[in-house]
Write an enzyme that holds these catalytic residues in place. Sequence first.
Site, PDB file in Angstrom:
ATOM      1  N   LEU A  28      45.504 -24.040 -65.872  1.00 58.56           N
ATOM      2  CA  LEU A  28      46.011 -25.412 -65.794  1.00 58.56           C
ATOM      3  C   LEU A  28      45.152 -26.367 -66.625  1.00 58.56           C
ATOM      4  O   LEU A  28      45.665 -27.249 -67.314  1.00 58.56           O
ATOM      5  CB  LEU A  28      46.050 -25.861 -64.332  1.00 58.56           C
ATOM      6  CG  LEU A  28      47.097 -25.140 -63.468  1.00 58.56           C
ATOM      7  CD1 LEU A  28      46.796 -25.291 -61.985  1.00 58.56           C
ATOM      8  CD2 LEU A  28      48.502 -25.673 -63.777  1.00 58.56           C
ATOM      9  N   LYS A  86      42.527 -20.597 -47.545  1.00 62.71           N
ATOM     10  CA  LYS A  86      42.891 -20.825 -46.134  1.00 62.71           C
ATOM     11  C   LYS A  86      41.761 -20.328 -45.217  1.00 62.71           C
ATOM     12  O   LYS A  86      41.194 -19.261 -45.468  1.00 62.71           O
ATOM     13  CB  LYS A  86      44.189 -20.044 -45.844  1.00 62.71           C
ATOM     14  CG  LYS A  86      45.120 -20.687 -44.853  1.00 62.71           C
ATOM     15  CD  LYS A  86      46.445 -19.942 -44.810  1.00 62.71           C
ATOM     16  CE  LYS A  86      47.433 -20.575 -43.867  1.00 62.71           C
ATOM     17  NZ  LYS A  86      47.846 -21.916 -44.206  1.00 62.71           N
ATOM     18  N   ARG A 109      51.802 -16.676 -35.486  1.00 60.52           N
ATOM     19  CA  ARG A 109      53.130 -17.322 -35.475  1.00 60.52           C
ATOM     20  C   ARG A 109      54.215 -16.366 -35.946  1.00 60.52           C
ATOM     21  O   ARG A 109      55.328 -16.382 -35.463  1.00 60.52           O
ATOM     22  CB  ARG A 109      53.124 -18.540 -36.406  1.00 60.52           C
ATOM     23  CG  ARG A 109      52.879 -19.855 -35.710  1.00 60.52           C
ATOM     24  CD  ARG A 109      53.440 -21.063 -36.453  1.00 60.52           C
ATOM     25  NE  ARG A 109      53.195 -21.130 -37.868  1.00 60.52           N
ATOM     26  CZ  ARG A 109      52.073 -21.586 -38.438  1.00 60.52           C
ATOM     27  NH1 ARG A 109      51.070 -21.981 -37.683  1.00 60.52           N
ATOM     28  NH2 ARG A 109      51.955 -21.641 -39.747  1.00 60.52           N
ATOM     29  N   GLU A 135      49.591 -20.020 -53.968  1.00 60.74           N
ATOM     30  CA  GLU A 135      50.589 -21.082 -53.794  1.00 60.74           C
ATOM     31  C   GLU A 135      50.152 -22.305 -54.601  1.00 60.74           C
ATOM     32  O   GLU A 135      49.021 -22.772 -54.469  1.00 60.74           O
ATOM     33  CB  GLU A 135      50.719 -21.482 -52.323  1.00 60.74           C
ATOM     34  CG  GLU A 135      51.889 -22.449 -52.139  1.00 60.74           C
ATOM     35  CD  GLU A 135      51.924 -23.116 -50.770  1.00 60.74           C
ATOM     36  OE1 GLU A 135      52.867 -22.844 -50.016  1.00 60.74           O
ATOM     37  OE2 GLU A 135      51.021 -23.915 -50.470  1.00 60.74           O
ATOM     38  N   GLU A 177      50.428 -38.902 -44.490  1.00 66.42           N
ATOM     39  CA  GLU A 177      51.347 -38.393 -43.468  1.00 66.42           C
ATOM     40  C   GLU A 177      50.686 -37.247 -42.701  1.00 66.42           C
ATOM     41  O   GLU A 177      50.785 -37.153 -41.484  1.00 66.42           O
ATOM     42  CB  GLU A 177      52.637 -37.908 -44.147  1.00 66.42           C
ATOM     43  CG  GLU A 177      53.761 -37.569 -43.191  1.00 66.42           C
ATOM     44  CD  GLU A 177      53.921 -36.081 -42.980  1.00 66.42           C
ATOM     45  OE1 GLU A 177      54.840 -35.707 -42.249  1.00 66.42           O
ATOM     46  OE2 GLU A 177      53.142 -35.278 -43.509  1.00 66.42           O
TER      47      GLU A 177
HETATM   48  P1  0O2 Z   1      47.697 -26.439 -45.449  1.00 63.56           P
HETATM   49  O1  0O2 Z   1      46.408 -26.680 -44.764  1.00 63.56           O
HETATM   50  O2  0O2 Z   1      48.108 -27.603 -46.315  1.00 63.56           O
HETATM   51  O3  0O2 Z   1      47.757 -25.142 -46.158  1.00 63.56           O
HETATM   52  P2  0O2 Z   1      56.281 -20.026 -46.111  1.00 63.56           P
HETATM   53  O4  0O2 Z   1      54.849 -20.049 -46.631  1.00 63.56           O
HETATM   54  O5  0O2 Z   1      57.294 -19.985 -47.229  1.00 63.56           O
HETATM   55  O6  0O2 Z   1      56.461 -18.995 -45.049  1.00 63.56           O
HETATM   56  P3  0O2 Z   1      55.713 -22.638 -45.195  1.00 63.56           P
HETATM   57  O7  0O2 Z   1      54.316 -22.280 -44.837  1.00 63.56           O
HETATM   58  O8  0O2 Z   1      56.420 -23.592 -44.262  1.00 63.56           O
HETATM   59  O9  0O2 Z   1      56.592 -21.373 -45.369  1.00 63.56           O
HETATM   60  O10 0O2 Z   1      55.700 -23.192 -46.685  1.00 63.56           O
HETATM   61  P4  0O2 Z   1      56.118 -24.550 -47.358  1.00 63.56           P
HETATM   62  O11 0O2 Z   1      57.365 -25.135 -46.825  1.00 63.56           O
HETATM   63  O12 0O2 Z   1      56.140 -24.187 -48.808  1.00 63.56           O
HETATM   64  O13 0O2 Z   1      54.956 -25.590 -46.993  1.00 63.56           O
HETATM   65  C1  0O2 Z   1      53.634 -25.222 -46.810  1.00 63.56           C
HETATM   66  C2  0O2 Z   1      52.626 -26.298 -47.207  1.00 63.56           C
HETATM   67  O14 0O2 Z   1      53.277 -27.418 -47.852  1.00 63.56           O
HETATM   68  C3  0O2 Z   1      51.899 -26.901 -46.035  1.00 63.56           C
HETATM   69  O15 0O2 Z   1      50.760 -26.131 -45.758  1.00 63.56           O
HETATM   70  C4  0O2 Z   1      51.513 -28.282 -46.545  1.00 63.56           C
HETATM   71  O16 0O2 Z   1      50.374 -28.206 -47.377  1.00 63.56           O
HETATM   72  C5  0O2 Z   1      52.710 -28.649 -47.395  1.00 63.56           C
HETATM   73  N1  0O2 Z   1      53.749 -29.333 -46.620  1.00 63.56           N
HETATM   74  C6  0O2 Z   1      54.967 -28.845 -46.293  1.00 63.56           C
HETATM   75  N2  0O2 Z   1      55.666 -29.753 -45.603  1.00 63.56           N
HETATM   76  C7  0O2 Z   1      54.881 -30.835 -45.472  1.00 63.56           C
HETATM   77  C8  0O2 Z   1      55.074 -32.117 -44.830  1.00 63.56           C
HETATM   78  O17 0O2 Z   1      56.100 -32.425 -44.258  1.00 63.56           O
HETATM   79  N3  0O2 Z   1      54.032 -33.010 -44.920  1.00 63.56           N
HETATM   80  C9  0O2 Z   1      52.863 -32.704 -45.558  1.00 63.56           C
HETATM   81  N4  0O2 Z   1      51.903 -33.641 -45.578  1.00 63.56           N
HETATM   82  N5  0O2 Z   1      52.657 -31.487 -46.152  1.00 63.56           N
HETATM   83  C10 0O2 Z   1      53.653 -30.583 -46.109  1.00 63.56           C
HETATM   84  P5  0O2 Z   1      50.233 -25.924 -44.282  1.00 63.56           P
HETATM   85  O18 0O2 Z   1      50.345 -24.476 -43.957  1.00 63.56           O
HETATM   86  O19 0O2 Z   1      50.894 -26.876 -43.337  1.00 63.56           O
HETATM   87  O20 0O2 Z   1      48.729 -26.325 -44.282  1.00 63.56           O
END
Ligand code: 0O2
Length: 254
Positions: free
Chosen positions: A50, A74, A85, A168, A183
């Site tokens: 990047l 993580k 989960r 990711e 948020e």
């Molecule tokens: P952290 O600490 O940020 O890593 P999947 O992996 O496909 O089985 P998942 O985990 O729901 O499904 O993946 P998705 O939808 O791609 O979203 C995962 C990550 O996106 C989250 O990580 C957040 O970092 C971010 N994210 C998703 N939705 C939201 C939201 O509504 N608000 C905010 N602020 N961030 C969001 P983690 O695992 O929650 O934690």
Amino acid sequence: MKEKQKTFELEPVQQLLPADAQQRVMDQLYQFMELEHLYESAIREVKTKLEILDSEFKTKYDHNPIHHLEDRVKSPQSILEKLNRKGIPFSCDNAKRELNDIAGVRVVCNYIDDIYTVADLLTAQDDVKLIKRKDYIQNPKPNGYRSLHLVIETPVYLSEKKELVHVEVQIRTIAMNFWATLEHDLKYKTDSVVSADLAQQLKDCAETIASTDQQMQDLSWTTFAASCQQPELVQYLKERRLYVNDAINFEEDY
Ligand code: 0O2
């Protein structure tokens, strides 16, 4: 040298364990250290890619598409919670096989178009395989969350083998990042239960931010196009802009 370092770091832990559990626990700790090293290395690989793209853009077009990068591996606790989960027993092999987001890189871009440019250029590289793409910009989450999520596979060359590692990559604008960070904090502070009123206010903020992002994009495009003397570049960017506005599937497995 490797063994010496491990012994040095883990020796105090080993001494705290009952004799019959020492071998098993130490093996798991070593495995976990290797896992962490592997994902940290994958993050370094992706960040280098990047950074090179960003600096090349600066050299060629006098524009940095990337404002800044963030990353994290993580935590063991989050890995454990996510496996629980999904009803999967905890082990390093299961974590590697089942979780796509042990290594996370967040790319914070200046403009909306930059997001798609960075995503296209990264996934076009020979040693990068696109595993999954979720476009929460074209299809925002009901709470207003916007970002482009990619899961990519990239090689990490170790002393004895090559490992293909999933990373990711979340790509968003500064404004989207501002919203998502606050948020996340608000959700955390309110112990995950957000009142309907707060949820609505957050959603309203997300809409305002999205419209500001679009305005900034339009301003940048108009200013750039007015000053640009290179027809091929104008054409190239116009094509990308049309691509951004194209309808694309929300979530795709590759
Ligand atoms: P952290 O600490 O940020 O890593 P999947 O992996 O496909 O089985 P998942 O985990 O729901 O499904 O993946 P998705 O939808 O791609 O979203 C995962 C990550 O996106 C989250 O990580 C957040 O970092 C971010 N994210 C998703 N939705 C939201 C939201 O509504 N608000 C905010 N602020 N961030 C969001 P983690 O695992 O929650 O934690």
